[in-house]
Design an enzyme around this catalytic site. Structure first.
Site, PDB file in Angstrom:
ATOM      1  N   HIS A 190       0.836  -1.198   0.000  1.00  0.00           N
ATOM      2  CA  HIS A 190       0.000   0.000   0.000  1.00  0.00           C
ATOM      3  C   HIS A 190       0.872   1.249   0.000  1.00  0.00           C
ATOM      4  CE1 HIS A 190      -2.374   3.180   2.286  1.00  0.00           C
ATOM      5  NE2 HIS A 190      -3.057   3.008   1.166  1.00  0.00           N
ATOM      6  N   SER A 191       0.589   2.179  -0.908  1.00  0.00           N
ATOM      7  CA  SER A 191       1.252   3.476  -0.923  1.00  0.00           C
ATOM      8  C   SER A 191       2.781   3.300  -0.931  1.00  0.00           C
ATOM      9  CB  SER A 191       0.757   4.307   0.269  1.00  0.00           C
ATOM     10  OG  SER A 191       0.961   5.681   0.065  1.00  0.00           O
TER      11      SER A 191
END
Length: 246
Positions: free
Chosen positions: A84-85
């Site tokens: 994520h990210s």
């Protein structure tokens, strides 16, 4: 796993983003585990419950080694690796080094760079300046200070807003300054899917998403939630992850 579930049990390794820790995956991990999957959601060095190790996160190689060593010590194979990210950079590095252990890569609203690039090379100059200015103003030299819920897509009045706010910790700036070293093309030939959290869309990653759309062989999905999908829409995210795990 219950016979009511047609989906095969998989092994998921969930890599969190900047300022977060393994804690952010709680609701997704609980649901995946309840559905018979094996789930690991570690905190990267210097973050979350390992925030006391901020000084040890001296480069992007450190969080990559965190996940490499988890895979090795738990003897994991056929892993669905989710980044994520900021965690997308970590997943990219792990895929380059340990493709044999992986089944598929899921880049959840991820930051991505090519070989030799650092995170700060692909982020908007205004964002880089803002983050560096905040470090200067805070007197911190190792970590980018927490900027509340900015960028998470979590509204201030969301039931879990305070829960998230309390847990965010400064992010080791060295991991944004040092380049990613890849020996193979991004994704290393593994099945790769980029999942865009489109409501609201995180504009800081607009240029990254444009780059991803041009990558040959990558799958693309958009889901109707904000950047921190694991907090905002865990049921939706579990459904997506199970489908992508095959």
């Amino acid at each position: 796993m219950s016979s009511t579930h047609a989906i095969a049990a998989r092994t998921f390794v969930l890599v969190h983003g900047a300022w977060h820790g393994g804690w952010c995956w709680r609701f997704v991990a609980d649901r995946l585990t309840a559905r018979g999957h094996r789930v690991f959601a570690p905190s990267l060095t210097g973050l979350g419950d390992r925030r006391h190790l901020l000084a040890a996160a001296t480069s992007l190689d450190v969080p990559i080694a965190d996940i490499e060593n988890l895979i090795e010590s738990e003897e994991l194979s056929d892993v669905v690796l989710v980044g994520h990210s900021f965690g997308g950079l970590v997943a990219s590095g792990v895929a380059d080094r340990r493709p044999d252990a992986l089944r598929a890569l899921v880049f959840l609203d991820s930051l991505l760079v090519e070989n030799g690039q650092a995170a700060f090379d692909v982020l908007p100059a205004s964002v880089v300046k803002e983050r560096m200015d905040s470090m200067t103003a805070s007197g911190q030299t190792l970590g980018m200070p927490v900027n509340g819920l900015a960028g998470t897509g979590i509204p201030d009045d969301h039931p879990l807003a305070d829960w998230v706010r309390r847990r965010l910790t400064p992010h080791p700036v060295a991991t944004y300054r040092t380049p990613l070293t890849l020996k193979h093309p991004l994704g290393n030939g593994l099945p790769c899917t980029y999942v865009h959290c489109a409501n609201p869309s995180y504009e800081t990653l607009a240029a990254v998403r444009e780059h991803v759309r041009a990558l040959p062989g990558w799958q693309w999905e958009a889901i109707d939630t904000g950047h921190d999908a694991m907090v905002l829409a865990p049921d939706l995210l579990v459904e997506v992850l199970e489908r992508l795990a095959g």
